[in-house]
Design an enzyme around this catalytic site. Sequence first.
Site, short mmCIF file in Angstrom:
data_model
loop_
_atom_site.label_atom_id
_atom_site.label_comp_id
_atom_site.label_asym_id
_atom_site.label_seq_id
_atom_site.Cartn_x
_atom_site.Cartn_y
_atom_site.Cartn_z
N ASP A 84 13.55 22.25 -90.99
CA ASP A 84 13.10 22.24 -89.60
C ASP A 84 12.97 20.80 -89.10
O ASP A 84 12.35 19.97 -89.80
CB ASP A 84 11.75 22.96 -89.55
CG ASP A 84 11.27 23.25 -88.14
OD1 ASP A 84 12.12 23.41 -87.25
OD2 ASP A 84 10.04 23.35 -87.96
N HIS A 85 13.52 20.47 -87.97
CA HIS A 85 13.44 19.12 -87.38
C HIS A 85 13.81 18.02 -88.36
O HIS A 85 13.05 17.06 -88.57
CB HIS A 85 12.04 18.85 -86.80
CG HIS A 85 11.75 19.69 -85.61
ND1 HIS A 85 12.29 19.44 -84.37
CD2 HIS A 85 11.01 20.81 -85.48
CE1 HIS A 85 11.88 20.39 -83.53
NE2 HIS A 85 11.11 21.22 -84.18
N HIS A 177 5.18 22.64 -79.28
CA HIS A 177 4.67 22.99 -80.61
C HIS A 177 3.15 23.08 -80.56
O HIS A 177 2.51 22.30 -79.86
CB HIS A 177 5.05 21.90 -81.63
CG HIS A 177 6.51 21.92 -82.01
ND1 HIS A 177 7.29 20.79 -82.00
CD2 HIS A 177 7.31 22.93 -82.44
CE1 HIS A 177 8.52 21.11 -82.41
NE2 HIS A 177 8.55 22.39 -82.67
N ASN A 231 5.06 28.69 -86.34
CA ASN A 231 4.38 27.95 -87.40
C ASN A 231 2.86 28.04 -87.22
O ASN A 231 2.16 28.64 -88.03
CB ASN A 231 4.85 26.48 -87.37
CG ASN A 231 4.26 25.65 -88.48
OD1 ASN A 231 3.68 26.19 -89.43
ND2 ASN A 231 4.38 24.35 -88.39
#
Length: 289
Positions: A84-85, A177, A231
């Site tokens: 992720d990222h 996020h 998340n």
Amino acid sequence: MLVSAKEMLDKAKAGHYAVGQFNINNLEWTKSILLVAQELQSPVILGMSEGAAKYMVGPKTVAAMVKAMDEELGITVPVALHLDHGSYEGCKKCIEAGFTSIMFDGSHYSIEENVAKTTELVAAAHAAGLSIEAEVGSIGGEEDGVVGAGECADPNECKAIADLGVDMLAAGIGNIHGKYPANWAGLSFETLDAIQEKTGDMPLVLHGGTGIPEDMIKKAIDLGVAKINVNTECQLAFAEATRKYIEAGKDLEGKGFDPRKLLAPGAEGIKATVREKIALFGSAGKANA
Ligand code: 13P
């Protein structure tokens, strides 16, 4: 069954549902997510940020754990192990470590540099059989040290990156996020619509899945989102269940301090969240679809 994310996302896009990416932090997280995906016969993506990788020793440790767990739990649904990222270097490490999917987050570079680095990583990922996600327009907020302004992506830049042969595209549409602030303006469906128009069959990725109202999730799926990342919500569920256990003094009763008992309510909290999200995203029963 560990696979690249390509086929499951192409099917999701065509079938108008989304596959959940649930980020992992440790063994309990990984086991809880895999068991629920199997129970609901849903494809699933395990996301690992570079911060979480560091916490879990490194990408090789994570890949070894996920592979062994997938086998020993007898998981038959499609599972992608996804970075992720990822940074440029992080992507290379995960390709080597045996991941089945990577995300290169080049959203903080100029579009020219994002294109150049994404092109290189598309070739490297595909040569090794991995799927690859790219990003245009940063996701707001902070995740494991990755900070973004939260601007809406330019649909023309999305097309330029999609045309490089990536398998999925994350585009900023006002998503953030972590928890959404009370004054959040909501997702920009206008932007999403324009991106979908330009990128056609490309599965689009919605980051910042925590706290987005159900009607917005459903509308985003209608407009071409085929992967949704969650998340913080699992972290909150884990923390709440653990706090209740300790506040009720259960760790002081008998062998309630045994980590297998202490961490069990938190794991159940993660499972409940994953069950809820898979139902909302519409991917239950799609393991063999
Ligand atoms: P949340 O923590 O807001 O659910 O976002 C997850 C995410 O987008 C991972 O990349």
